[in-house]
Each structure stands twice: as structure tokens, then as C-alpha cells.
Design an enzyme around this catalytic site. Sequence first.
Site, PDB file in Angstrom:
ATOM      1  N   ARG A  71     -23.667 -52.394  -8.967  1.00 15.11           N
ATOM      2  CA  ARG A  71     -24.260 -51.336  -8.141  1.00 15.11           C
ATOM      3  C   ARG A  71     -23.395 -50.072  -8.119  1.00 15.11           C
ATOM      4  O   ARG A  71     -23.290 -49.403  -7.096  1.00 15.11           O
ATOM      5  CB  ARG A  71     -24.507 -51.833  -6.708  1.00 15.11           C
ATOM      6  CG  ARG A  71     -25.408 -53.050  -6.600  1.00 15.11           C
ATOM      7  CD  ARG A  71     -26.824 -52.749  -7.091  1.00 15.11           C
ATOM      8  NE  ARG A  71     -27.652 -53.951  -7.000  1.00 15.11           N
ATOM      9  CZ  ARG A  71     -27.865 -54.779  -8.009  1.00 15.11           C
ATOM     10  NH1 ARG A  71     -27.311 -54.552  -9.183  1.00 15.11           N
ATOM     11  NH2 ARG A  71     -28.614 -55.842  -7.858  1.00 15.11           N
ATOM     12  N   SER A 112     -31.549 -53.081   0.063  1.00 17.39           N
ATOM     13  CA  SER A 112     -30.379 -53.836   0.508  1.00 17.39           C
ATOM     14  C   SER A 112     -29.302 -52.882   1.020  1.00 17.39           C
ATOM     15  O   SER A 112     -28.986 -51.888   0.375  1.00 17.39           O
ATOM     16  CB  SER A 112     -29.802 -54.668  -0.638  1.00 17.39           C
ATOM     17  OG  SER A 112     -30.750 -55.610  -1.101  1.00 17.39           O
ATOM     18  N   GLU A 144     -24.036 -50.232   0.229  1.00 23.50           N
ATOM     19  CA  GLU A 144     -24.641 -49.795  -1.027  1.00 23.50           C
ATOM     20  C   GLU A 144     -25.204 -48.386  -0.946  1.00 23.50           C
ATOM     21  O   GLU A 144     -25.288 -47.687  -1.952  1.00 23.50           O
ATOM     22  CB  GLU A 144     -25.794 -50.734  -1.418  1.00 23.50           C
ATOM     23  CG  GLU A 144     -25.383 -52.047  -2.012  1.00 23.50           C
ATOM     24  CD  GLU A 144     -26.555 -52.742  -2.688  1.00 23.50           C
ATOM     25  OE1 GLU A 144     -27.467 -52.044  -3.159  1.00 23.50           O
ATOM     26  OE2 GLU A 144     -26.551 -53.974  -2.744  1.00 23.50           O
TER      27      GLU A 144
END
Length: 315
Positions: A166, A219, A294
Site C-alpha cells: 500500500r 480500509s 492507509e
Amino acid sequence: MNCTCSKNNTEFYKDFELKNFNTLKISSKADLAFFVKDEAQLCSVFRMYKNAKTLGWGSNTLLSSKGVREPVIITRKMSEISQRCEIMEIEAGASAPKVALEAYNNSLSGFEFLIGIPSTLGGAVAMNAGAHEQTISDKLISVRVYDIKEDKIITLSKDELNFSYRNSLIKQNTDRYALISAKFQLEKRGKEEIKKRMDENTEFRKRVQPSLVMPNLGSVFKNPTLPDGQKLSAGMLVDKCGLKGFHVGNAGVWERHGNFVINYLNCTSSEYLQVLYKMYTSVKEKFNIELECEIMRIGEFSAQEDEIWRVIKKS
């Protein structure tokens, strides 16, 4: 107010509402919002405003309820897709599901996981989006980016992008690089096989993730990896802290998965961040694990919001 930019006829708006340009549906007004349709317009706006921020679908970007003072460049109109044999070149503003369907229509495999991701190609590359054992970097050859600092368009190879879980060079340097397009080497496969995998991915997302009918940014935290290599689920850790359903105002942890925060009714960026802070500190206190956020953020935030951000981003 609808105006026209003096260079390259770029469409722009003043005091522009961004609620429909982020998947959390937070109300946030940009002092200036530019809709660019090609690389010439993108570069032109950055030459005028080096502090501008790019925004595609806003699927992992928290906008401030107080608004965005920096100019915002919306890339959705930069959405061309070209294909030659097994190579696809895609502009930054193309939607991920559109990219998946275009690959399917040409019997090309490698983008099946994109079918359910509410993102532009640019956002997917920047955060190295992935699911179901596929990531955007798997098939990537190179990208074309505008180097804001040097005022030039350059090509970066996959290796130069320093992809990790990510993360990428572009995500770490949003004030330096703006993605224009990306080139991929895909694989010829039968349409039935590709369609089967896409359908499986879609059904999985429906079972375990909220749809955008429940506004969210996807998320919130990365799944952590322990020093011994063991991989854990961030959602499971939040769940074990008893936080499913936890609310601050109109923002709350989704009742079915602990790693999603929902805007239940016109939540503010402050409420959203306070929920993230509760999740982060609870997991740290109970398991001595520091989750890594994130999402990114754009806008003018309060001192309290800045402090929460400093804690959950460790910066």
C-alpha cells in the site's frame, strides 16, 4: 462560479463543493477546483499552483470539513485507455472498474481485482492497490509523471517506484510527482476464466466490505506484520477491542468489519479522525501494536485534528 483558465482552456470553479468527489461524502469546499482533461492542462495548472492537490475518486482521501485552501486538480476527465497486443496504457483518471472491464473485453488478465475498487488508476498506482493476491504493481512496466519541482514530464520504471504494501514513491512524494499515465504488460487468457475471477472478487467484496451506499474511505489501517513475520488483520484487532459499532457523532466503526469507518449522516472530518484515534489507541494499549493508517488527507484541519493525524501517522 464557472470560469475558464487562461491557459489551455481549462475548466475551473471557485468555492467548489467536493462532497461528490470523495467516497466518504464529506462536505468540503475547495477555493479553486480544476477539471483537467489531458496532460497539457495538468502541467499548466501545476505551473501556476505548485501546491495544488490531485483528486480522482477520493476513495482513500479524507477532506477537511473546514475546506481546502490549496487548488484541487480533479483528474476524472483524463481517462483514455489504449491497447496494443498485451500492453495497456491508461491515463490517471480512468476508473478502476472501467480498466478491469476494458482488459476483460480484450481477453487480458491481471486487472480482475480492480473490478470492485472505487478508485482511479492514479490512486490505485500511488497506493499500490491490491486484493485477492493481485496488486497494481504486478503487471506495471512504467509510469509517466509530471515532476512538479523540475517542471518536466519523466518516465519512471517499476523499480524506481519503490512499491511496497500500500505504498509507492508517488504516495510518499505527492508534492513532487503527479501521475499522468501508466503502462502495463498483461496476459492473454480466456474470457470465461477472467469473468469467473472478477465475479468471485465482486461477491467477496459484497460479503465483507461496505458498499458506497454507506459512505467510507475503504480500509483505514494496513494489516500489520509482526517482527516474526506473522501477518494480522487490522479489522480483527479492532474487533477484539470491542469497537465494532463505536461512534463519535455521525462517524462510526462498521458493525460488520472493524477496519471500516462509515459516515452515517453528514459526519465531519473531526468526528472521523476521533474514531480513528480510538481505534489506534485501543489496539496499541491492548496488543502493543501500532497500526499504520492507509488514508491520506487534504485541506485545512484544526489543531486537534492535526494532533490526531500526527499520532496515527507517526509523523
